[in-house]
Scaffold this active site. Structure first.
Site, PDB file in Angstrom:
ATOM      1  N   GLN A  17     -13.526   3.089  14.740  1.00 29.54           N
ATOM      2  CA  GLN A  17     -12.531   3.001  15.821  1.00 29.54           C
ATOM      3  C   GLN A  17     -11.069   3.046  15.383  1.00 29.54           C
ATOM      4  O   GLN A  17     -10.246   3.710  16.012  1.00 29.54           O
ATOM      5  CB  GLN A  17     -12.751   1.712  16.630  1.00 29.54           C
ATOM      6  N   SER A  18     -10.733   2.322  14.318  1.00 27.68           N
ATOM      7  CA  SER A  18      -9.305   2.155  14.014  1.00 27.68           C
ATOM      8  C   SER A  18      -8.630   3.492  13.681  1.00 27.68           C
ATOM      9  O   SER A  18      -7.622   3.862  14.295  1.00 27.68           O
ATOM     10  CB  SER A  18      -9.125   1.170  12.850  1.00 27.68           C
ATOM     11  N   ARG A  38     -19.574  13.800   7.414  1.00 26.75           N
ATOM     12  CA  ARG A  38     -20.666  13.993   6.473  1.00 26.75           C
ATOM     13  C   ARG A  38     -21.765  14.849   7.122  1.00 26.75           C
ATOM     14  O   ARG A  38     -22.197  14.559   8.239  1.00 26.75           O
ATOM     15  CB  ARG A  38     -21.243  12.639   6.067  1.00 26.75           C
ATOM     16  N   LEU A  72     -18.739  18.508   5.981  1.00 25.99           N
ATOM     17  CA  LEU A  72     -18.466  18.853   4.585  1.00 25.99           C
ATOM     18  C   LEU A  72     -18.905  17.703   3.691  1.00 25.99           C
ATOM     19  O   LEU A  72     -18.511  16.554   3.915  1.00 25.99           O
ATOM     20  CB  LEU A  72     -16.941  19.060   4.426  1.00 25.99           C
ATOM     21  N   ARG A 104     -13.065   7.031  -5.403  1.00 29.88           N
ATOM     22  CA  ARG A 104     -14.404   7.355  -5.923  1.00 29.88           C
ATOM     23  C   ARG A 104     -14.783   8.791  -5.613  1.00 29.88           C
ATOM     24  O   ARG A 104     -15.532   9.428  -6.349  1.00 29.88           O
ATOM     25  CB  ARG A 104     -15.458   6.402  -5.319  1.00 29.88           C
ATOM     26  N   GLU A 139     -13.428  -5.113  13.503  1.00 28.01           N
ATOM     27  CA  GLU A 139     -12.535  -5.674  14.519  1.00 28.01           C
ATOM     28  C   GLU A 139     -12.437  -7.207  14.509  1.00 28.01           C
ATOM     29  O   GLU A 139     -11.358  -7.785  14.357  1.00 28.01           O
ATOM     30  CB  GLU A 139     -13.019  -5.201  15.904  1.00 28.01           C
ATOM     31  N   ASP A 168      -8.699  -2.968  15.674  1.00 26.77           N
ATOM     32  CA  ASP A 168      -9.014  -1.553  15.457  1.00 26.77           C
ATOM     33  C   ASP A 168      -7.980  -0.642  16.126  1.00 26.77           C
ATOM     34  O   ASP A 168      -7.192   0.032  15.474  1.00 26.77           O
ATOM     35  CB  ASP A 168     -10.399  -1.232  16.033  1.00 26.77           C
ATOM     36  N   GLY A 247       5.192 -17.305  26.886  1.00 29.79           N
ATOM     37  CA  GLY A 247       6.648 -17.243  26.940  1.00 29.79           C
ATOM     38  C   GLY A 247       7.240 -18.500  27.542  1.00 29.79           C
ATOM     39  O   GLY A 247       6.576 -19.533  27.644  1.00 29.79           O
ATOM     40  N   GLY A 248       8.487 -18.418  27.942  1.00 30.99           N
ATOM     41  CA  GLY A 248       9.187 -19.595  28.445  1.00 30.99           C
ATOM     42  C   GLY A 248       8.963 -19.871  29.925  1.00 30.99           C
ATOM     43  O   GLY A 248       9.488 -20.839  30.460  1.00 30.99           O
ATOM     44  N   GLN A 249       8.197 -19.006  30.603  1.00 34.07           N
ATOM     45  CA  GLN A 249       7.947 -19.194  32.040  1.00 34.07           C
ATOM     46  C   GLN A 249       6.493 -19.606  32.220  1.00 34.07           C
ATOM     47  O   GLN A 249       5.599 -18.787  32.008  1.00 34.07           O
ATOM     48  CB  GLN A 249       8.208 -17.889  32.806  1.00 34.07           C
TER      49      GLN A 249
HETATM   50  N1  COA Z   1     -19.139  13.540   2.296  1.00 30.50           N
HETATM   51  C1  COA Z   1     -19.729  12.728   1.386  1.00 30.50           C
HETATM   52  N2  COA Z   1     -19.626  11.392   1.394  1.00 30.50           N
HETATM   53  C2  COA Z   1     -18.884  10.859   2.384  1.00 30.50           C
HETATM   54  C3  COA Z   1     -18.240  11.631   3.369  1.00 30.50           C
HETATM   55  C4  COA Z   1     -18.399  13.034   3.293  1.00 30.50           C
HETATM   56  N3  COA Z   1     -17.842  13.845   4.186  1.00 30.50           N
HETATM   57  N4  COA Z   1     -17.589  10.806   4.203  1.00 30.50           N
HETATM   58  C5  COA Z   1     -17.815   9.558   3.766  1.00 30.50           C
HETATM   59  N5  COA Z   1     -18.605   9.592   2.670  1.00 30.50           N
HETATM   60  C6  COA Z   1     -19.094   8.449   1.889  1.00 30.50           C
HETATM   61  C7  COA Z   1     -17.941   7.836   1.112  1.00 30.50           C
HETATM   62  O1  COA Z   1     -17.671   8.568  -0.053  1.00 30.50           O
HETATM   63  C8  COA Z   1     -18.482   6.441   0.868  1.00 30.50           C
HETATM   64  O2  COA Z   1     -19.391   6.457  -0.209  1.00 30.50           O
HETATM   65  P1  COA Z   1     -19.256   5.476  -1.507  1.00 30.50           P
HETATM   66  O3  COA Z   1     -19.256   4.081  -0.984  1.00 30.50           O
HETATM   67  O4  COA Z   1     -20.468   5.831  -2.303  1.00 30.50           O
HETATM   68  O5  COA Z   1     -17.994   5.783  -2.210  1.00 30.50           O
HETATM   69  C9  COA Z   1     -19.222   6.189   2.184  1.00 30.50           C
HETATM   70  O6  COA Z   1     -19.549   7.441   2.739  1.00 30.50           O
HETATM   71  C10 COA Z   1     -18.346   5.528   3.257  1.00 30.50           C
HETATM   72  O7  COA Z   1     -18.026   4.277   2.865  1.00 30.50           O
HETATM   73  P2  COA Z   1     -17.258   3.249   3.813  1.00 30.50           P
HETATM   74  O8  COA Z   1     -16.026   3.806   4.392  1.00 30.50           O
HETATM   75  O9  COA Z   1     -17.073   2.024   2.983  1.00 30.50           O
HETATM   76  O10 COA Z   1     -18.261   3.064   5.041  1.00 30.50           O
HETATM   77  P3  COA Z   1     -19.140   1.791   5.452  1.00 30.50           P
HETATM   78  O11 COA Z   1     -19.955   2.260   6.613  1.00 30.50           O
HETATM   79  O12 COA Z   1     -19.860   1.222   4.298  1.00 30.50           O
HETATM   80  O13 COA Z   1     -18.041   0.724   5.970  1.00 30.50           O
HETATM   81  C11 COA Z   1     -16.124   0.043   7.252  1.00 30.50           C
HETATM   82  C12 COA Z   1     -17.422   0.871   7.224  1.00 30.50           C
HETATM   83  C13 COA Z   1     -15.458   0.340   8.599  1.00 30.50           C
HETATM   84  C14 COA Z   1     -16.470  -1.446   7.169  1.00 30.50           C
HETATM   85  C15 COA Z   1     -15.206   0.454   6.085  1.00 30.50           C
HETATM   86  O14 COA Z   1     -15.004   1.847   6.131  1.00 30.50           O
HETATM   87  C16 COA Z   1     -13.858  -0.231   6.095  1.00 30.50           C
HETATM   88  O15 COA Z   1     -13.721  -1.399   5.742  1.00 30.50           O
HETATM   89  N6  COA Z   1     -12.797   0.518   6.470  1.00 30.50           N
HETATM   90  C17 COA Z   1     -11.431   0.029   6.441  1.00 30.50           C
HETATM   91  C18 COA Z   1     -11.139  -0.908   7.556  1.00 30.50           C
HETATM   92  C19 COA Z   1     -11.427  -0.337   8.902  1.00 30.50           C
HETATM   93  O16 COA Z   1     -10.919   0.672   9.299  1.00 30.50           O
HETATM   94  N7  COA Z   1     -12.278  -1.069   9.645  1.00 30.50           N
HETATM   95  C20 COA Z   1     -12.451  -0.854  11.042  1.00 30.50           C
HETATM   96  C21 COA Z   1     -13.347   0.222  11.370  1.00 30.50           C
HETATM   97  S1  COA Z   1     -13.284   0.376  13.119  1.00 30.50           S
END
Ligand code: COA
Length: 423
Positions: A17-18, A38, A72, A104, A139, A168, A247-249
Site C-alpha cells: 500500500q505505502s 515478479r 521482470l 541484495r 501499517e 501506509d 485543538g483549543g475548541q
Molecule cells: N524479481 C525478483 N525478485 C523480486 C522482484 C522481482 N521483480 N520483486 C521483488 N523481489 C524479491 C526481492 O528481491 C526480495 O527478495 P530477497 O528478500 O531475497 O532479497 C523479495 O522479493 C521482497 O522482499 P520484501 O520487500 O522484504 O517483501 P516481504 O513480502 O517479505 O515484506 C514488507 C513486505 C511490506 C513487510 C516489506 O517490503 C517492508 O517492510 N517494506 C518497507 C515498509 C513498507 O512499505 N511497509 C508497508 C507496506 S504497505
C-alpha cells in the site's frame, strides 16, 4: 489537456500500500508509471482479500490505477540488463521493499546513481536509521511506533489503531512530496538524489499535536482534556483522549435521533468560542450566555461533561443531517458521522471525482477513491489498474527499444515468465 507530470517516467518497484499510494498519485498527475512485478506472482495484494474469483482484488486495483505493468525477474541476469535499461530511461525509481532488498538485488544507490546520475531514488522503509532500521513494517506497526496508537482510544481502554491508513497511505503521500521537491531541484542542478520517508516518521508527523501536548504536560494539567473536568490526574505521558478535540475548541461526538439502532447516528459538535452565544440559543440554554460559570471559555472547561450532556439532549431530537443543517445556518462547526455506505452513495463526491466508478475487464464496475488533490490545469482521469504483465512487450519495445529478437532472447532466458515447473 496536458498533465503536470507529462514526460516523467517512473520505475515503480512498489508493492502493498505505502509505495503504490505514492506512484498512483504521480500517475494521476500525468507521469508514465511502469510497475515492475515478479513474473507469475506480481504485487502480493493482487491475490489478497479477493472478493471476485480470478480477478485482481480491490486492494490492488484501488492502489494501482493509471499504471502499466511489466513482469521482470530482476534476479535473472537478463532481467538485470532490462532493469539497467529501465534505470537509464526513467526519471524516478520508487520502492518500498524490505530493508536491504535493492542492495541484495545488486542495485545499490551508488550503482543506480552511476547508471543514471539524473535518477531520483525514492524509498519507504518502516524506520529511519537507528535501532529498528532493519525491521519490516506494516501499517499498524507504524501506527503503534509513531505515537498514534498510544494517543488514540479512551483513557481506560486499550491503545487503538485508526481506520485511516496513516502509516501506509500517509507515508506514500509524504514520499510523493519529497519526490516533487527533488524533481524541482533536479531542474536546477541536473542531478538526482535519494528521497526517503520512514513510516514511523510519517505517523509522528501526523501526530504532532500530541508531541505538543507531551511538552505542555510539564506546565500543568491540560484543561481542554475531558479528564481535567473529571478530576482525573495526568500521568507523565500524553493520555488517550477519546473524542476530545485536539485543538483549543472543545468538541465531542454526540448522539443523534436513531442512535439506538444506527451505529452512525452521531455528530461531532465543536463548542467554538466565537459562536458560543448562538450555541446557547440553538440548544435552548440562553441563560448560559450570561452565567459566569458558562459565559467564558475558561469557565466552561471544568464543566464540559455538563455542557455536552445538555447539547446532546438537543442533538438527540434531530437526525445528524437535521442537526448539521441547523448548526451550519448559525456557523457552528459540526460534522455528521458518515458511514462508508453514505460516502459511496454521495453524489457530490462523484461529481468532483473524489469517488469514481471504474470498469475492469475481470471484475466489472467498482468504486474507487479518485485523486483528492485537484489541479485546475491537470485534470485526473482515473483508468483501471493493469493486469499482471499486461504491458511487458509494449514497454520492452516502445519504451526501452528492444527488438523482437532481443525480447525473444530475454524471454528465453526466463526473465519474463515464471520459471517452468519441475516434473
Ligand atoms: N524479481 C525478483 N525478485 C523480486 C522482484 C522481482 N521483480 N520483486 C521483488 N523481489 C524479491 C526481492 O528481491 C526480495 O527478495 P530477497 O528478500 O531475497 O532479497 C523479495 O522479493 C521482497 O522482499 P520484501 O520487500 O522484504 O517483501 P516481504 O513480502 O517479505 O515484506 C514488507 C513486505 C511490506 C513487510 C516489506 O517490503 C517492508 O517492510 N517494506 C518497507 C515498509 C513498507 O512499505 N511497509 C508497508 C507496506 S504497505
Amino acid at each position: 489537456m496536458s498533465k503536470a507530470l507529462d514526460g516523467i517516467k517512473v520505475l515503480d518497484f512498489t508493492h502493498v500500500q505505502s509505495g503504490p499510494t505514492c506512484t498512483q498519485l504521480l500517475a494521476w498527475f500525468g507521469a508514465d508509471v511502469l510497475k515492475v512485478e515478479r513474473p507469475g506472482v506480481g504485487d502480493i495484494t493482487r491475490g489478497q482479500l479477493q472478493d471476485v474469483k480470478g480477478a485482481d482484488s480491490l486492494y490492488f486495483t484501488m492502489l494501482n490505477h493509471n499504471k502499466r505493468s511489466i513482469t521482470l525477474d530482476t534476479k535473472n541476469a537478463k532481467g538485470k540488463e532490462v532493469l539497467t535499461r529501465l534505470i537509464q530511461t526513467c526519471d524516478i525509481l520508487v520502492e518500498n521493499f524490505g530493508p536491504g532488498v535493492l542492495d541484495r538485488m545488486g542495485f545499490s544507490w551508488e550503482k543506480i546513481h552511476a547508471i543514471n546520475p539524473k535518477m531520483i531514488v525514492a524509498s519507504i522503509k518502516g524506520f529511519g536509521p537507528g535501532p529498528y532500521e532493519d525491521c519490516k513494517v506494516y501499517e499498524n506497526v507504524a501506527q503503534c511506533t509513531g505515537g498514534a496508537a498510544s494517543t488514540t482510544g479512551f483513557r481506560d481502554g486499550l491503545p487503538l489503531v485508526t481506520g485511516a491508513q496513516i502509516g501506509d497511505s500517509g507515508t506514500g503521500l509524504h514520499l510523493a512530496i519529497g519526490i516533487l521537491a527533488a524533481l524541482n531541484q533536479r531542474n536546477a542542478t541536473g542531478k538526482g538524489q535519494r528521497v526517503t520517508a520512514a513510516m514511523q516518521d510519517g505517523v509522528l508527523n501526523l501526530c504532532r499535536v500530541k508531541l505538543r501536548d507531551q511538552q505542555r504536560l510539564a506546565h500543568g494539567p491540560m484543561t481542554e482534556y475531558s479528564q481535567y473536568g473529571e478530576g482525573v490526574p495526568f500521568g507523565d505521558a500524553v493520555p488517550r483522549a477519546g473524542n476530545d478535540s485536539g485543538g483549543g475548541q472543545p468538541g465531542r461526538i454526540l448522539k443523534c435521533k436513531g442512535w439506538e439502532t444506527d451505529p452512525n447516528a452521531y455528530i461531532y459538535f465543536i463548542t467554538q468560542a466565537p459562536v458560543w452565544e448562538k450555541i446557547c440559543d440553538v440548544i435552548g440554554a440562553p441563560e448560559w450566555k450570561t452565567d459566569p460559570d458558562f459565559a467564558k471559555p475558561v469557565a466552561r472547561l471544568p464543566r464540559l461533561n455538563q455542557i455536552f450532556g445538555r447539547i446532546e439532549d438537543w442533538t438527540m431530537t434531530k437526525t445528524k443531517f437535521e442537526a448539521m443543517n441547523e448548526l451550519n445556518a448559525h456557523d457552528i462547526p459540526c460534522g455528521p458521522i458518515l458511514s462508508m455506505k453514505e460516502l459511496a452513495e454521495d453524489q457530490s463526491l462523484r461529481d468532483t471525482g473524489t469517488i469514481v466508478e471504474v470498469d475492469h475487464p475481470k471484475r466489472g464496475k467498482y468504486l474507487s477513491v479518485g485523486n483528492p488533490i485537484k489541479l485546475s490545469d491537470s485534470k485526473t482521469e482515473v483508468t483501471r489498474s493493469p493486469l499482471l504483465g499486461e504491458h511487458t512487450e509494449e514497454i520492452l519495445s516502445a519504451v526501452l527499444g528492444f527488438s523482437a529478437a532481443e525480447i525473444a532472447a530475454i524471454r528465453e532466458a526466463g526473465a519474463l515468465d515464471p520459471a517452468p515447473k519441475r516434473a
